[in-house]
Design an enzyme around this catalytic site. Structure first.
Site: not given
Ligand code: PLP
Length: 422
Positions: A139, A219, A242, A380
């Site tokens: 991500h 995730q 999440k 993302c």
């Molecule tokens: N890493 C992964 C694999 C994600 O799916 C996400 C969000 O979708 C994030 C990081 C970032 O999470 P957050 O926006 O809650 O900080």
């Protein structure tokens, strides 16, 4: 197989009672909503999960009866607030199996946790010409902070490749470790492909070469048992929202030996022992990393969310979501011209796809009008999209409150969309 292998030091429960799906759904007020006159089908769980009334009520109750800033007051409410906040830390410690309570740092979420480590670990351990290793399936939250660190320090960012199934190529990953590698930052589960990485094995490989590992658990934490000691992760980060908890709260787990050596990344109230204009001494762990008024109400909500998830049972969640994934995959693949991206052997319940000749945004918009909420776009993870030569996907992602009937609805809607777009 989805394998979140049961940690070796944990006994498998033999007393799991299968929860009642109707009962589960009634815990989530938002799921009884209608959109455009239709019962909502919520398939955007990888972006954020919905909140059970147990979490909503915990927050309402806290603001109604307990709220006061933590760690600062000697009065009744402040002490009650502090107690609730610190209890949340204990709940997280138990949930992820951390050895020490002070290894649990509350953050604003996964992104904040990764940025904290990239900055603080980077300040202490990364210098010019060093290498930081990530993977092609990260991500943006697990790419950009490391890129920024590399730029600041004159270090190099290296990227481990994936194959056409969206799985890491382990041999190639291993080849990328060098004596200059300072850290590996890797997701346990890919948000756009659903791939579950063999994270314990990868950590072992990295450790054999003396390299610490940050695991992005954004995730993973909501889909199965995570035990940070069993994984032997050096850092593990996740977001409350999440895992059926509130937004704005997250967790950074770090092994004591690393957190002790790392400098604070934010200065302010609560993270200090003494302040003079000449010099400040810092508070002990975990407070050294919790500057200012932390989202303590969020932590209370996260506490309730973890309690809720445990009441449903991780074994049930894992096995039921696996059934949903198998069913959804079979149903979707019956649709002519539908291609699923992310076909790893070991997946969580995400089915990213494209319908041949129809743009993902069109599919997402028409599904919305049919009452079905899915995510569209790059999720993302632009580098993954570039790898597959596409500009995005439609991504239904499933949770334990979803049903097989909802998947039928999605499949029927997609067939209609195909007809509509000729
Ligand atoms: N890493 C992964 C694999 C994600 O799916 C996400 C969000 O979708 C994030 C990081 C970032 O999470 P957050 O926006 O809650 O900080």
């Amino acid at each position: 197989m989805i394998s979140f292998p049961p940690p070796s030091r944990l006994k498998k429960s033999t007393t799991t009672v299968k929860p009642n799906l109707h009962q589960i759904r009634s815990d989530f007020p938002i799921l009884s909503q209608k959109v455009y006159g239709k019962d909502i089908v919520y398939f955007d769980n990888a972006a954020t999960t919905q909140k059970p009334k147990q979490v909503i009520e915990a927050i309402l109750n806290f603001y109604s009866n307990t709220n006061s800033n933590i760690h600062r007051g000697v009065h009744y409410l402040s002490e009650k607030s502090t107690e609730a906040y610190e209890n949340a830390r204990k709940t997280v410690q138990a949930y992820i199996g951390a050895k020490h309570l002070h290894e649990i740092v509350f953050t604003a979420g996964t992104t904040a946790g990764i940025n904290a480590v990239a900055f603080s670990f980077g300040e202490r351990f990364v210098k010019a010409d060093d290498e930081i290793l990530i993977t092609h399936m990260e991500h943006h939250a697990n790419i950009v902070p490391w890129q920024m660190l590399a730029e600041r320090k004159g270090a190099k960012l290296k990227v481990a490749p994936i194959n056409q199934n969206g799985e890491l190529i382990l041999d190639e990953l291993e080849k990328l470790f060098t004596p200059k590698t300072k850290i590996l930052a890797i997701s346990q589960v890919s948000n756009s492909l659903g791939t579950v990485n063999p994270i314990k094995e990868i950590i072992q490989i990295a450790h054999d070469k003396g390299i610490p590992v940050l695991v992005d658990g954004a995730q993973a934490i909501q889909h199965g048992k995570v035990d940070v000691q069993d994984l032997n992760a050096d850092f593990y980060v996740f977001s409350g929202h999440k895992i059926y908890g509130p937004t704005g709260i997250g967790v950074l787990y770090g092994k004591e030996k690393w957190l002790e050596q790392m400098p604070p990344y934010q200065g302010g109230g609560d993270m200090i022992k003494h302040v003079t204009f000449e010099k400040t001494t810092y508070n002990e762990l975990p407070f050294k990393f919790e500057a200012g008024t932390i989202n303590y109400v969020g932590a209370v909500g996260l506490d309730a969310a973890i309690e809720y998830v445990e009441s449903i049972g991780l074994e049930f969640i894992e096995s039921y979501e696996k059934e949903l994934l198998t069913y959804a995959t079979e149903k979707l693949l019956r649709i002519d011209g539908l291609r699923i991206f992310g076909t790893a052997k070991n997946k969580i319940a995400v089915t990213s796809f494209l319908l041949e000749g129809i743009h993902q945004f069109d599919v997402g918009m028409v599904l919305d009008k049919m009452g079905i909420a899915v995510r569209t776009g790059t999720h993302c993870t632009e580098p993954i999209m570039t790898f597959f030569g596409i500009d995005g996907t439609v991504r239904p992602s499933y949770a334990f409150y979803n049903t097989f009937e909802e998947i039928d609805q999605l499949a029927e809607a997609l067939v209609k969309i195909k007809v509509m777009f000729g």
